[in-house]
Design a protein around this motif. Structure first.
Motif, short mmCIF file in Angstrom:
data_model
loop_
_atom_site.label_atom_id
_atom_site.label_comp_id
_atom_site.label_asym_id
_atom_site.label_seq_id
_atom_site.Cartn_x
_atom_site.Cartn_y
_atom_site.Cartn_z
N GLY A 109 0.81 -1.22 0.00
CA GLY A 109 0.00 0.00 0.00
C GLY A 109 0.83 1.26 0.00
O GLY A 109 0.48 2.25 -0.68
N TYR A 110 1.92 1.24 0.74
CA TYR A 110 2.78 2.43 0.78
C TYR A 110 3.44 2.64 -0.57
O TYR A 110 3.55 3.79 -1.05
CB TYR A 110 3.83 2.26 1.86
CG TYR A 110 4.69 3.48 2.07
CD1 TYR A 110 4.14 4.69 2.53
CD2 TYR A 110 6.04 3.45 1.77
CE1 TYR A 110 4.94 5.82 2.71
CE2 TYR A 110 6.84 4.56 1.95
CZ TYR A 110 6.29 5.75 2.41
OH TYR A 110 7.08 6.86 2.58
N ILE A 111 3.86 1.54 -1.21
CA ILE A 111 4.44 1.67 -2.55
C ILE A 111 3.38 2.23 -3.51
O ILE A 111 3.67 3.11 -4.35
CB ILE A 111 4.96 0.30 -3.05
CG1 ILE A 111 6.12 -0.18 -2.17
CG2 ILE A 111 5.42 0.39 -4.50
CD1 ILE A 111 6.60 -1.58 -2.50
N GLY A 112 2.18 1.70 -3.40
CA GLY A 112 1.10 2.16 -4.27
C GLY A 112 0.77 3.63 -4.03
O GLY A 112 0.47 4.38 -4.98
N LEU A 113 0.82 4.08 -2.75
CA LEU A 113 0.51 5.48 -2.44
C LEU A 113 1.53 6.41 -3.08
O LEU A 113 1.18 7.42 -3.73
CB LEU A 113 0.49 5.66 -0.92
CG LEU A 113 0.28 7.10 -0.42
CD1 LEU A 113 -1.09 7.62 -0.84
CD2 LEU A 113 0.44 7.16 1.10
N LEU A 114 2.81 6.10 -2.92
CA LEU A 114 3.85 6.93 -3.52
C LEU A 114 3.75 6.93 -5.04
O LEU A 114 3.96 7.95 -5.70
CB LEU A 114 5.23 6.43 -3.09
CG LEU A 114 5.58 6.60 -1.60
CD1 LEU A 114 7.00 6.09 -1.32
CD2 LEU A 114 5.47 8.07 -1.17
N SER A 115 3.41 5.76 -5.59
CA SER A 115 3.29 5.65 -7.07
C SER A 115 2.15 6.52 -7.57
O SER A 115 2.28 7.21 -8.61
CB SER A 115 3.06 4.20 -7.47
OG SER A 115 4.12 3.37 -7.01
N CYS A 116 1.04 6.52 -6.89
CA CYS A 116 -0.10 7.33 -7.32
C CYS A 116 0.22 8.82 -7.23
O CYS A 116 -0.14 9.62 -8.12
CB CYS A 116 -1.32 7.00 -6.48
SG CYS A 116 -1.99 5.34 -6.77
N ILE A 117 0.88 9.23 -6.14
CA ILE A 117 1.26 10.65 -6.00
C ILE A 117 2.23 11.06 -7.10
O ILE A 117 2.10 12.13 -7.72
CB ILE A 117 1.87 10.88 -4.61
CG1 ILE A 117 0.82 10.66 -3.52
CG2 ILE A 117 2.45 12.29 -4.53
CD1 ILE A 117 1.38 10.76 -2.11
N CYS A 118 3.18 10.14 -7.37
CA CYS A 118 4.17 10.43 -8.41
C CYS A 118 3.50 10.53 -9.78
O CYS A 118 3.81 11.41 -10.59
CB CYS A 118 5.24 9.36 -8.42
SG CYS A 118 6.56 9.62 -9.61
N LEU A 119 2.53 9.64 -10.02
CA LEU A 119 1.81 9.66 -11.29
C LEU A 119 1.00 10.96 -11.42
O LEU A 119 0.94 11.57 -12.50
CB LEU A 119 0.89 8.44 -11.39
CG LEU A 119 -0.01 8.34 -12.63
CD1 LEU A 119 0.84 8.27 -13.90
CD2 LEU A 119 -0.94 7.14 -12.54
N LEU A 120 0.39 11.39 -10.34
CA LEU A 120 -0.41 12.61 -10.38
C LEU A 120 0.47 13.83 -10.65
O LEU A 120 0.13 14.67 -11.48
CB LEU A 120 -1.15 12.78 -9.05
CG LEU A 120 -2.00 14.04 -8.89
CD1 LEU A 120 -3.11 14.07 -9.94
CD2 LEU A 120 -2.58 14.13 -7.49
N LEU A 121 1.63 13.90 -9.98
CA LEU A 121 2.53 15.03 -10.19
C LEU A 121 3.09 15.03 -11.61
O LEU A 121 3.20 16.09 -12.26
CB LEU A 121 3.67 14.99 -9.18
CG LEU A 121 3.27 15.21 -7.71
CD1 LEU A 121 4.48 15.02 -6.79
CD2 LEU A 121 2.66 16.60 -7.51
N ALA A 122 3.44 13.86 -12.09
CA ALA A 122 3.98 13.79 -13.46
C ALA A 122 2.92 14.17 -14.48
O ALA A 122 3.22 14.81 -15.52
CB ALA A 122 4.49 12.37 -13.73
#
Length: 871
Positions: A774-787
């Motif tokens: 879940g933590y990996i997924g959370l960072l990935s979603c934030i990174c995807l949103l910023l990108a």
């Protein structure tokens, strides 16, 4: 006319009134009635018996009574009334040599006891024996005479009677004698009904109940694996009990049951023979009388049925009438049966052969036997013979029984004879217990108990002592009563063919209680070979299969069904297949459990080699990119893309490729803990680098706006490294807590059906693993949103598009990973996780670094500051 007049006179005599008195006057002081009736009946009864000389008697201190069928009618089909009066019209009756031997066994036992100095010391035991002639009325009349006072001398009543040659006679006599508490000891009454102590409290017997006989035959059939048999039984309780016991527990199945009735024996025997001839059962149980069996065998001889193995009950297993019939030898050869146990009586044969009328002048039975055996006559018997009867020559006195061979002198197998012998000894020991007085000097004061006198024995007291009797016979056998019964003991006998073609009786084993002792090598079977005949409905199922009953058929008829996977049957004829222990699996034959093969994702199998090659290739590719970036670190392309975070991202990608190798190989305690922690931390490090890079790009372009120049000071190199460390530290804390509280442990997966045990790392805590993902997924979603927000920035400086594509691939892989991981069994779940790690790592490596390497290596003209600054 005189004969009919005598019969009418007897039935109107006090003797018949006495019988009525005993049956109806149970409550009215029966002993008094006997004494009153005794005087009135004695003269008439004495006259009848003395004229016919049908009693053996001896005077003594204690007299016991005996009833035996000493005579019998030669044919039961002739219903001439005069032939029923056996005691009155002797010339219509024949002497039964076996019963005569029983009577002399009683005499022998009495004389042997009188010579014993320890049993009944100082007391002379005597007897009075009467002939019941196999007729119930005569047995009743004789018993009444014994308990009412001696018919010869009108003396004292006997306190105990040995008799009851059949179960019907035993029941009748027991009911008559029960109100007087006179014990009755039978030597051949075997009906199970007589074991009921409430109905027959005064009944004892020295022959086992038929319950044990039927049980012994059933055990014999089971021991020899005869599960499919036919049955021919007497149409009465005797035969029906056999059927009930034979099929008890459903271990033996009956193909058919035929009944034989004495009234219709010819028709019944013919029907049973036809059924036996057509049957598939090779073993036939016959539970009937020897006369019925003889008729059945005659029918089988007519049909030449000689391939059946017969199981015999004790009623005919020792029958001389069938054994000595040469015409039946082919059918009867090989019979195996249960017989009344036999024993030796030391000195009895010498006793019989030394008998002589001159030594026993008052023994009219011996004189009658002597005349029949040697064809001579004595003066006393000749005087009573009618004038029309031819007179044999007088006996010379030199005749001897030493060379005589007949049923009377045959002591090779003493069966019923031994039962009579035991009955006398049981009576003697009960009398000994009753007459043994305690030491008068040691008797407590005020004890009013008195000793019984041999001349005034109370039958009720004798009955109590008989219930408790226990002694060792002269043959060394322990004897006691269980209620009114004795422990079950039988002989197992076999009818074997002699070289002359006749049959002989051979002892092949014994039955002692519930134990069966059979000398199988000594048996001669009906087939003539040493092989036990096979009589089954279905052949036994071999190992690896189980028996499955056929619908609507007996349980002995079945099919053999192979055991399923993981089940075995390692013996012939198994009813069920046994499941192997969890660590084992069945072999191909389903006959044994073998250890399961240990299965895990190893480096030696194709899947493991493929994944290892992919991981190593990823490490090599990442290292190559790292070298290229290191070599061209001063070029605008590398410097414009935040070289420090790029190198850290390449390092994290290399760790992602390497951590996949930890999942391959035999799971251990440390590998299970390290693989998940390495996977979680390396991926968080990777995603953190991408997220910081995206934030830096956004901050750089935002700072170009008026009034936003101070924004970049919050995202300098130090802050970037600090952000990466912060994001990674959160994952490290999660992993530490997870591994401390409930870490993954090696486990054998036994639930997966098959011959293999899968070794895997079990997630003891699903919550911990979920938090890591879940933590990996959370960072990935934030990174995807910023990108995604930075996708429209100037192209030459925009790395956000590459990060967007890479994160889309990353998220798609791990979203697909969850259902695939859950549904994959065993080692394939590990392979799915490795594949997800490699796919997401390759996606990041290719999407982010492949375009840059292409420019650096193949389009160096674009790797200039002018190109980087231009739009």
């Amino acid at each position: 006319m005189s004969l009919l007049f005598w019969l009418f006179t007897w039935w109107s005599s006090p003797a018949s009134s006495l019988l009525l008195l005993i049956v109806v006057g149970r409550e009215l002081g029966l002993r008094v009635g006997l004494e009153v009736a005794q005087t009135a009946m004695c003269s008439r009864w004495v006259t009848t018996v003395e004229e016919n000389n049908q009693a053996l008697s001896q005077d003594g201190d204690v007299v016991i009574g005996g009833l035996f069928n000493l005579h019998y009618l030669p044919s039961v089909t002739d219903q001439d009334f005069t032939k029923l009066l056996c005691l009155t019209v002797l010339f219509f009756c024949r002497l039964d040599l076996k019963s005569l031997r029983y009577a002399y066994a009683m005499l022998f036992a009495v004389e042997e006891i009188n010579r014993n100095t320890t049993l009944l010391p100082g007391v002379r035991l005597s007897y009075r024996i009467f002939d019941s002639c196999a007729r119930h009325p005569w047995a009743t009349q004789a018993a009444l005479s014994l308990v009412g006072g001696d018919s010869l001398t009108c003396g004292q009543p006997v306190p105990l009677v040995i008799g009851g040659a059949s179960s019907v006679t035993g029941k009748m006599l027991s009911r008559i004698l029960a109100p007087l508490s006179v014990p009755l000891i039978s030597y051949t009454s075997s009906c199970p009904c007589l074991s009921n102590r409430r109905k027959f409290p005064n009944f004892f017997r020295t022959i086992p109940s038929d319950v044990y006989q039927a049980r012994a035959i059933a055990r014999l059939a089971i021991h020899l694996h005869w599960t499919w048999v036919g049955a021919v039984v007497a149409n009465n309780d005797y035969g029906h009990l056999a059927i009930q016991r034979e099929t008890e527990g459903a271990e033996v199945c009956l193909e058919f049951t035929e009944t034989l009735s004495r009234e219709t024996i010819v028709r019944d025997a013919r029907r049973a023979a036809i059924t036996i001839q057509a049957s598939t059962a090779r073993v036939i149980l016959i539970f009937s009388w020897y006369t019925d069996v003889r008729q059945l065998f005659l029918e089988l001889v007519k049909r030449n049925v000689t391939d059946r193995q017969f199981l015999a009950s004790e009623a005919w297993s020792t029958s001389d009438d069938i054994l000595q019939n040469i015409a039946l030898s082919k059918v009867a050869s090989g019979v195996v049966g249960v017989a009344i146990r036999s024993s030796t009586i030391t000195g009895f044969e010498n006793y019989l052969r030394s008998l002589h009328p001159s030594h026993r002048p008052g023994d009219e039975l011996l004189k009658e036997f002597w005349e029949k055996e040697f064809g001579c006559s004595h003066l006393s018997s000749a005087a009573n013979r009618s004038p029309q009867t031819s007179r044999p020559p007088p006996c010379s006195g030199t005749e001897s029984l030493w060379g005589v061979q007949n049923r009377f002198t045959d002591t090779s197998h003493l069966r019923v004879t031994y039962n009579v012998y035991l009955a006398v000894y049981a009576a003697a020991h009960a009398l000994h217990s009753l007459l043994s007085c305690p030491n008068t000097d040691q008797r407590p004061a005020g004890n009013s108990s008195t000793c019984s006198s041999p001349h005034s024995i109370n039958p009720a007291e004798l009955l109590q002592h008989l219930n408790k009797v226990s002694f060792t016979t002269p043959q060394g056998e322990k004897f006691y009563f269980q209620g009114g019964d004795i422990p079950a003991k039988y002989d197992l006998v076999n009818w074997q063919t002699t070289p002359e073609g006749s049959l002989k009786l051979v002892l092949i084993g014994r039955v002692d209680g519930f134990e069966l002792h059979l000398n199988q090598s000594a048996v001669q079977w009906s087939t003539g070979s040493n092989q036990v005949p096979v009589s089954v409905c279905s052949e036994s199922c071999p190992p690896g299969t189980r028996m499955a009953s056929r619908k609507g058929e007996p349980v002995c008829c079945f099919d053999c069904v192979p055991c399923g996977e993981g089940e075995i049957s390692n013996k012939t004829g198994s009813h069920h297949c046994e499941r192997c222990p969890s660590e084992f699996w069945s072999n191909d034959e389903r006959t044994a459990c073998v250890p399961r093969q240990v299965d895990f994702l190893s480096f030696n199998e194709t899947l493991g080699i493929t994944l290892t090659a992919a991981a190593v290739s990823g490490v090599v590719a990442t290292s190559a990119v790292f070298v290229v970036f290191l070599h061209y670190r001063h070029t605008p392309m590398v410097r414009a893309n935040n070289s420090e975070l790029s190198f850290l991202l390449l390092l994290s990608l290399k760790l992602c490729f390497l951590c996949s190798l930890v999942f391959i190989g035999r799971p251990s305690l440390w590998s299970c803990r390290f693989q998940q922690a390495a996977f979680g931390i390396s991926f968080v490090l990777c995603v953190s680098c991408l997220q910081v890079k995206t934030i830096v790009v956004l901050a750089a372009f935002r700072s170009a706006r008026p009034g936003a120049g101070a924004l970049m000071k919050w995202f300098g190199p130090g802050q970037q490294r600090g952000s990466v460390c912060l994001f990674t530290s959160v994952q490290i804390i999660i992993c530490v807590i997870w591994l401390y509280v409930s870490p993954p442990v090696p486990r054998r997966d036994l639930g997966f059906k098959g011959s293999k045990v899968t070794l895997e790392c079990a997630m003891a805590s699903v919550v911990g693993f979920s938090l890591v993902l879940g933590y990996i997924g959370l960072l990935s979603c934030i990174c995807l949103l910023l990108a995604f927000l930075a996708r429209k920035l100037p192209d030459n400086f925009n790395e956000a598009k590459l990060i967007t594509f890479s994160m889309l691939i990353f998220c798609a892989v791990w979203v697909a990973f969850v259902p695939a991981y859950i549904s994959s069994p065993g080692k394939y779940a590990v392979a799915v996780e490795i594949f997800a790690i490699l796919a997401s790592s390759y996606g990041l490596l290719l999407c982010i670094f492949a375009p840059k390497c292409f420019i650096i290596l193949l389009r160096p003209e674009k790797n200039t500051k002018k190109q980087m600054m231009g739009r």
